[in-house]
Design a protein around this motif. Sequence first.
Motif, PDB file in Angstrom:
ATOM      1  N   SER A  58      -8.658  -3.336   4.365  1.00 31.88           N
ATOM      2  CA  SER A  58      -8.266  -4.382   3.431  1.00 31.88           C
ATOM      3  C   SER A  58      -8.497  -3.939   1.990  1.00 31.88           C
ATOM      4  O   SER A  58      -7.645  -4.111   1.112  1.00 31.88           O
ATOM      5  CB  SER A  58      -9.057  -5.641   3.761  1.00 31.88           C
ATOM      6  OG  SER A  58      -8.884  -6.600   2.774  1.00 31.88           O
ATOM      7  N   SER A  88       5.488  -1.260   7.167  1.00 30.64           N
ATOM      8  CA  SER A  88       4.927  -1.774   5.913  1.00 30.64           C
ATOM      9  C   SER A  88       3.421  -1.798   6.112  1.00 30.64           C
ATOM     10  O   SER A  88       2.939  -1.636   7.229  1.00 30.64           O
ATOM     11  CB  SER A  88       5.406  -3.195   5.640  1.00 30.64           C
ATOM     12  OG  SER A  88       5.019  -4.050   6.694  1.00 30.64           O
ATOM     13  N   TRP A  89       2.684  -2.006   5.020  1.00 33.72           N
ATOM     14  CA  TRP A  89       1.265  -2.265   5.191  1.00 33.72           C
ATOM     15  C   TRP A  89       0.992  -3.687   4.742  1.00 33.72           C
ATOM     16  O   TRP A  89       1.325  -4.065   3.612  1.00 33.72           O
ATOM     17  CB  TRP A  89       0.382  -1.307   4.388  1.00 33.72           C
ATOM     18  CG  TRP A  89      -1.010  -1.852   4.259  1.00 33.72           C
ATOM     19  CD1 TRP A  89      -1.578  -2.419   3.154  1.00 33.72           C
ATOM     20  CD2 TRP A  89      -1.983  -1.973   5.305  1.00 33.72           C
ATOM     21  NE1 TRP A  89      -2.837  -2.876   3.441  1.00 33.72           N
ATOM     22  CE2 TRP A  89      -3.120  -2.623   4.750  1.00 33.72           C
ATOM     23  CE3 TRP A  89      -2.010  -1.613   6.659  1.00 33.72           C
ATOM     24  CZ2 TRP A  89      -4.264  -2.903   5.504  1.00 33.72           C
ATOM     25  CZ3 TRP A  89      -3.157  -1.897   7.394  1.00 33.72           C
ATOM     26  CH2 TRP A  89      -4.258  -2.521   6.828  1.00 33.72           C
ATOM     27  N   VAL A  90       0.418  -4.484   5.617  1.00 37.56           N
ATOM     28  CA  VAL A  90      -0.102  -5.775   5.230  1.00 37.56           C
ATOM     29  C   VAL A  90      -1.467  -5.956   5.863  1.00 37.56           C
ATOM     30  O   VAL A  90      -1.701  -5.512   6.984  1.00 37.56           O
ATOM     31  CB  VAL A  90       0.811  -6.955   5.624  1.00 37.56           C
ATOM     32  CG1 VAL A  90       1.758  -7.284   4.502  1.00 37.56           C
ATOM     33  CG2 VAL A  90       1.548  -6.668   6.888  1.00 37.56           C
ATOM     34  N   ASP A  91      -2.322  -6.601   5.114  1.00 37.98           N
ATOM     35  CA  ASP A  91      -3.681  -6.827   5.561  1.00 37.98           C
ATOM     36  C   ASP A  91      -3.681  -7.539   6.922  1.00 37.98           C
ATOM     37  O   ASP A  91      -2.936  -8.481   7.140  1.00 37.98           O
ATOM     38  CB  ASP A  91      -4.362  -7.722   4.521  1.00 37.98           C
ATOM     39  CG  ASP A  91      -5.811  -7.347   4.360  1.00 37.98           C
ATOM     40  OD1 ASP A  91      -6.326  -6.684   5.266  1.00 37.98           O
ATOM     41  OD2 ASP A  91      -6.404  -7.725   3.343  1.00 37.98           O
ATOM     42  N   MET A 150      -2.609  -6.602   9.860  1.00 35.16           N
ATOM     43  CA  MET A 150      -1.333  -6.565  10.573  1.00 35.16           C
ATOM     44  C   MET A 150      -1.476  -6.348  12.079  1.00 35.16           C
ATOM     45  O   MET A 150      -0.535  -6.577  12.825  1.00 35.16           O
ATOM     46  CB  MET A 150      -0.402  -5.516   9.974  1.00 35.16           C
ATOM     47  CG  MET A 150      -0.807  -4.081  10.177  1.00 35.16           C
ATOM     48  SD  MET A 150       0.313  -2.966   9.282  1.00 35.16           S
ATOM     49  CE  MET A 150       1.914  -3.449   9.920  1.00 35.16           C
ATOM     50  N   GLY A 167      -3.861  -9.311   0.362  1.00 33.29           N
ATOM     51  CA  GLY A 167      -2.932  -8.279   0.811  1.00 33.29           C
ATOM     52  C   GLY A 167      -1.926  -8.761   1.835  1.00 33.29           C
ATOM     53  O   GLY A 167      -1.305  -7.960   2.500  1.00 33.29           O
ATOM     54  N   VAL A 216       0.272  -2.716  -0.552  1.00 33.54           N
ATOM     55  CA  VAL A 216       0.995  -3.935  -0.169  1.00 33.54           C
ATOM     56  C   VAL A 216       2.315  -3.985  -0.930  1.00 33.54           C
ATOM     57  O   VAL A 216       2.348  -3.777  -2.140  1.00 33.54           O
ATOM     58  CB  VAL A 216       0.159  -5.180  -0.491  1.00 33.54           C
ATOM     59  CG1 VAL A 216       0.949  -6.435  -0.186  1.00 33.54           C
ATOM     60  CG2 VAL A 216      -1.125  -5.167   0.309  1.00 33.54           C
ATOM     61  N   GLY A 217       3.398  -4.236  -0.214  1.00 32.55           N
ATOM     62  CA  GLY A 217       4.692  -4.353  -0.879  1.00 32.55           C
ATOM     63  C   GLY A 217       5.382  -3.026  -1.124  1.00 32.55           C
ATOM     64  O   GLY A 217       6.482  -2.982  -1.650  1.00 32.55           O
ATOM     65  N   GLN A 218       4.729  -1.918  -0.746  1.00 33.54           N
ATOM     66  CA  GLN A 218       5.352  -0.605  -0.911  1.00 33.54           C
ATOM     67  C   GLN A 218       6.198  -0.279   0.313  1.00 33.54           C
ATOM     68  O   GLN A 218       6.074  -0.914   1.349  1.00 33.54           O
ATOM     69  CB  GLN A 218       4.270   0.470  -1.062  1.00 33.54           C
ATOM     70  CG  GLN A 218       3.306   0.222  -2.185  1.00 33.54           C
ATOM     71  CD  GLN A 218       3.929   0.513  -3.544  1.00 33.54           C
ATOM     72  OE1 GLN A 218       4.832   1.337  -3.649  1.00 33.54           O
ATOM     73  NE2 GLN A 218       3.467  -0.186  -4.563  1.00 33.54           N
ATOM     74  N   VAL A 219       7.039   0.731   0.185  1.00 32.77           N
ATOM     75  CA  VAL A 219       7.814   1.183   1.339  1.00 32.77           C
ATOM     76  C   VAL A 219       7.509   2.656   1.603  1.00 32.77           C
ATOM     77  O   VAL A 219       7.104   3.383   0.710  1.00 32.77           O
ATOM     78  CB  VAL A 219       9.334   0.994   1.142  1.00 32.77           C
ATOM     79  CG1 VAL A 219       9.723  -0.440   1.307  1.00 32.77           C
ATOM     80  CG2 VAL A 219       9.773   1.511  -0.205  1.00 32.77           C
ATOM     81  N   PHE A 249      11.922  -4.049   1.455  1.00 27.51           N
ATOM     82  CA  PHE A 249      11.700  -3.773   2.881  1.00 27.51           C
ATOM     83  C   PHE A 249      13.000  -3.648   3.668  1.00 27.51           C
ATOM     84  O   PHE A 249      13.021  -3.058   4.731  1.00 27.51           O
ATOM     85  CB  PHE A 249      10.851  -4.869   3.510  1.00 27.51           C
ATOM     86  CG  PHE A 249       9.436  -4.854   3.015  1.00 27.51           C
ATOM     87  CD1 PHE A 249       8.603  -3.802   3.316  1.00 27.51           C
ATOM     88  CD2 PHE A 249       8.958  -5.885   2.228  1.00 27.51           C
ATOM     89  CE1 PHE A 249       7.302  -3.775   2.847  1.00 27.51           C
ATOM     90  CE2 PHE A 249       7.663  -5.872   1.760  1.00 27.51           C
ATOM     91  CZ  PHE A 249       6.830  -4.810   2.063  1.00 27.51           C
ATOM     92  N   ARG A 272      -5.069  -2.397  -0.804  1.00 28.54           N
ATOM     93  CA  ARG A 272      -4.521  -3.221  -1.896  1.00 28.54           C
ATOM     94  C   ARG A 272      -3.265  -2.650  -2.534  1.00 28.54           C
ATOM     95  O   ARG A 272      -2.254  -3.318  -2.691  1.00 28.54           O
ATOM     96  CB  ARG A 272      -5.574  -3.407  -2.987  1.00 28.54           C
ATOM     97  CG  ARG A 272      -6.652  -4.381  -2.663  1.00 28.54           C
ATOM     98  CD  ARG A 272      -6.106  -5.777  -2.566  1.00 28.54           C
ATOM     99  NE  ARG A 272      -6.694  -6.471  -1.447  1.00 28.54           N
ATOM    100  CZ  ARG A 272      -7.868  -7.083  -1.483  1.00 28.54           C
ATOM    101  NH1 ARG A 272      -8.550  -7.120  -2.588  1.00 28.54           N
ATOM    102  NH2 ARG A 272      -8.343  -7.679  -0.407  1.00 28.54           N
TER     103      ARG A 272
END
Lengths: 375, 311
Positions: free
Chosen positions: B107, B215-218, B220, A57, B114-117, A260, B111
């Motif tokens: 985490s 954003s969401w990242v593992d 973060m 992720g 991830v990569g979304q806005v 983004f 899943r």
Amino acid sequence: MFRHLFKLFTLFSSLLPAFMMLSSCAGQAPEQASPGSEGAPTPQVLKVAFLYVGPVGDAGWSWAYDQARKDLEQQFPWVETTYLESVPEGAGAERVLTQLAEKGYDLVFATSFGYMDPVIQVAERYPGVTFMHCSGYKRAANVGTYFGRMYQAKYLAGFIAGSMSETGKLGYVAPHPIPEVIRHINAFNLGARAANPLATVNVVWTNSWFDPGKEKEAALALLDAGADIIATGADSAAPLQAAQGRGALAMGYDSDGRQFAPQAFLTAPVWDWSVIYREVVQQVRNGTWKSSDSWTGMESGLVKLAPLSDLVPPELQEAVAQKQEAIVSGELKVFAGPWSWQDGSPAFAQGELPTDQQLLAMNTFAQGVVGAVPR
Amino acid sequence: MDALNAAEVMAAAAVASGTPILLAGLGELVAERAGVLNLGVEGMMLVGALAGFAGAHLGGNVWVGLTCAALAAGLFALLHALPVVLFRVDQVVSGLAMVILGTGIASGLGRGFVGQVAPSFSRLPVPWLSELPFLGPVFFRQDMLVYFSLLLLLLVSLFLGRSRPGLELQVCGENPALADSAGLRVGLFRVLATLWGGVMAGLAGAYLSLADTPSWVDGMTAGRGWIAIAMVIFSGWTPWRLALGAWLFGGMVAVQFHIQALGFDANVYILKMLPYVCTLLVLLLASRGPWSRFMGAPAALGRPYAREERD
């Protein structure tokens, strides 16, 4: 690569290594139950395992790898995959690799530099298993290495930045001071100077592969210092967001991050690992695989420039396409002389080309880069 | 950029990047003053960051996200509060388990994000106040969550120092047997204080995923939860010193990059230590002056309370 750089500042710092081991075990998520325990594996199926150093992720390095793994499963019905994420580099990896070999995996991709020694040790004990190690330099009869000439895409990115910058000052958010990163910065700088001989590349180190907060601060600091285009060698999209917040332009890295920061995004040098995966699984299946070192670039499609955004003027898009063709055909060599090191001493003379060995060991900045390599 | 301008830019960056530490710290501080050590802040922040992002992404609104963050992290904190208070589970063990659990939950469930806005908080200058010299650009040209953190700083400070429930809560952390004999419900105070700690950690996480780097990242939070715990300790459990420490830390994080960006040839590894060293030094000095009214840890911090056991 030390992707696990957690900052620690507590009385409990001594507990952290143990905690990280635990959390990485908790994060292991095999996609499918291993059929290895239910009798002999069928010979038609090729079982492939992937070791990731970070979480999938992270939207960067491990993420790009996992996209390619999924592609592999779709492409070849006879391939069966599993992955282990956040596997610590070093001795812990050896245990994980042994387990995979014991479970009957035919092919293992170890996708970070720090897995090098564990791979060599385990490979010696399991000669029937094929190992592919990313970015290392140690090989054996059943261990091959691979990496990509990312510097080619970085050069093109630099060319775009050098052409579009109004101040001639470009900012680069840099992760760790290792040859890979320094090579990329130099290539970016040479590309920028091909467009604007007076362009400079200001470098700020974050000392971390992945820390969105720091990467954002680093990008803001570069913008405050006068840079109007931001590039990054770290994993998150935070520098893109920072640039957009200030009305500046930016480039991503590792994977396309335009969603983004649509008002800032120009392009991103990206990896497409499926190029290597497809080739290797077929070779291993046909029995034609041989240990070698693969270091391909844009010609194979392993390294790409994400589609340029509309912010890049059409004439420049045209020029970039031509440069890319020249790189693919081998006509344009990114590091061909003449150019100088940061202190002004000549690096390579007219027509002179660095060897791959010299490229892999590059640890000095080129002229035009502002900033120091930490020693 | 002249000197005053540079100072303004730096101080504004300090407040922005210190805010998540301040928010999480204000939660942890109250929980610790009630006697509950919550080492799970990092995990709760991650749960909050994910819930906030997911809420904003699915609900299409930042406030939905913020509510989700507070609720999710609050509920998660109850997983720590109830065993610790009711069953007197070891607080260190439970807290560390929260970190591992929270990291894993975020985490795993994260899943798909991830990569979304998602919608995010943007800068919103406060009319009139933002025109103040220095203070305006530093404090009042930020986003809503920064203003929220200032308000909460004031409220927590008043609550602990000036209100009756605040004093009662501190008795629970200093001398639970005394609180009990005075008719206070020690367990309830402690559960609520820990719940508050979780809610604040959730907001701190949401600040990261909805305002700072939307954003969401593992992973973060990158260790900020631990920094918040340390800051509570070094601040001597006082809200104003906590804020000072959080902003100073944030400022030093920003300053190290400005020094590099301006082309100074400084040792990056020493720069990297700056936030820790400076914060530690200033808080140590602050603990010696006239400010040092209250510096000790709550006497019953980390110790479970049971009525039948007497010390």
